[in-house]
Scaffold this active site. Structure first.
Site, PDB file in Angstrom:
ATOM      1  N   TYR A 138       0.902  -1.211  -0.094  1.00  0.00           N
ATOM      2  CA  TYR A 138      -0.047  -0.049   0.031  1.00  0.00           C
ATOM      3  C   TYR A 138       0.854   1.471  -0.033  1.00  0.00           C
ATOM      4  CZ  TYR A 138      -3.120   3.749   1.979  1.00  0.00           C
ATOM      5  OH  TYR A 138      -3.984   4.533   2.150  1.00  0.00           O
TER       6      TYR A 138
ATOM      7  N   LYS B  51       1.630   4.240  -2.824  1.00  0.00           N
ATOM      8  CA  LYS B  51       1.357   5.715  -2.525  1.00  0.00           C
ATOM      9  C   LYS B  51       2.400   6.517  -2.601  1.00  0.00           C
ATOM     10  CE  LYS B  51      -3.152   5.565  -1.385  1.00  0.00           C
ATOM     11  NZ  LYS B  51      -4.233   6.142  -2.038  1.00  0.00           N
TER      12      LYS B  51
END
Ligand code: NAP
Length: 248
Positions: free
Chosen positions: A156, A160
């Site tokens: 994740y 990002k």
């Protein structure tokens, strides 16, 4: 602060719930017409469209699976065709894709990048082709990409981080057309994304902020609305935290 977005058209991905919903409502309150994309949250998106009309703006619902580039491109095309222009793109839809890097499946890793990175790029390509000078591209990243992540969150936070880097590169490429590109990085915001956290963990997360509370979707929406303003034309390529002063 003059936030008049009347006459502007925005597309917000993943607007059925959470942060995306707050952003869509905030931009609509400032006068923008909104393309609302959703995937599973159909009833929530219907309710949002009704609420936006109550504020006197127009909205359309667009079902789009961010894993599917054709859906993303179609949502941009339909928003532009319906309202005749596109001024603001908010790449908000995102997933956690949990799993430790030494064990994460290729499928989960690919999904993280499909939703969190490839879909924003596809949306940007389709949107930028239709934007005039004054266009605004706002990505929703995460402060997580700036810290050593929790175990199981590396895919994740990597995705990002890619979004943060994309923001800088794209700002240079689109700057000469008068289009700004920024990355809003929320801290911990109370949405479904945090639903697995225990009360103790939520208390610890709140205590790690300078302000002493978790974020609310509206905290993020306020910064997005600020960046969407015509007067924000000299803010670009920025990674901007809205995290209550989170230390880790
Ligand atoms: N909450 C936080 O603490 C936090 C912190 C930092 C960054 N963020 C970022 O903020 C953004 C919004 O998160 P949130 O907190 O509002 O989480 P959320 O409540 O879980 O909402 C996620 C949104 O993404 C959409 N989405 C997920 N998978 C999708 C897919 N395959 N196709 C289309 N849409 C999809 C969902 O749409 P449907 O419900 O319609 O499927 C939903 O609208 C994300 O990019 C997240 O990474 C959140």
């Amino acid at each position: 602060m003059n936030e008049d977005l009347s006459g502007k058209v925005a597309l917000v991905t993943g607007a059925g719930r959470g942060i995306g919903r707050a952003i869509a409502l905030r931009l609509a309150r400032a006068g923008a017409d909104i393309g609302v994309t959703f995937h599973a949250s159909k009833a929530e998106a219907e309710a949002l469209v009704r609420e936006i009309s109550d504020h006197g703006a127009r909205a359309i619902m667009l079902q789009a699976d961010m894993r599917n580039v054709a859906d993303v491109v179609a949502a941009i095309g339909r928003t532009h065709a319906t309202f005749g222009r596109l001024d603001i793109l908010v790449n908000n839809a995102g997933i956690l894709a949990p799993g430790r890097i030494n064990k994460i499946s290729v499928e989960t890793f690919d999904e993280a990048y499909a939703v969190n990175v490839r879909a924003p790029i596809a949306a940007i390509q389709a949107a930028a082709a239709r934007m005039q000078a004054g266009g605004r591209i706002i990505n929703i990243g995460s402060i997580g990409s700036d810290y050593m992540p929790y175990k199981g969150r590396a895919a994740y936070t990597m995705s990002k981080g890619a979004l943060a880097s994309l923001t800088r590169g794209l700002a240079r490429e689109l700057g000469e057309r008068g289009i700004t590109v920024n990355n809003v990085q929320p801290g911990r915001v109370l949405t479904k994304l945090l639903e697995e956290a225990s009360d103790n963990q939520l208390n610890d997360l709140a205590a790690a902020t300078a302000i002493g509370r978790l974020g609310e979707p509206g905290d993020v929406a306020d910064l997005v609305a600020y960046l969407a303003r015509p007067q924000a034309g000299y803010i670009t390529g920025a990674n901007l935290r809205v995290d209550g002063g989170t230390s880790a």
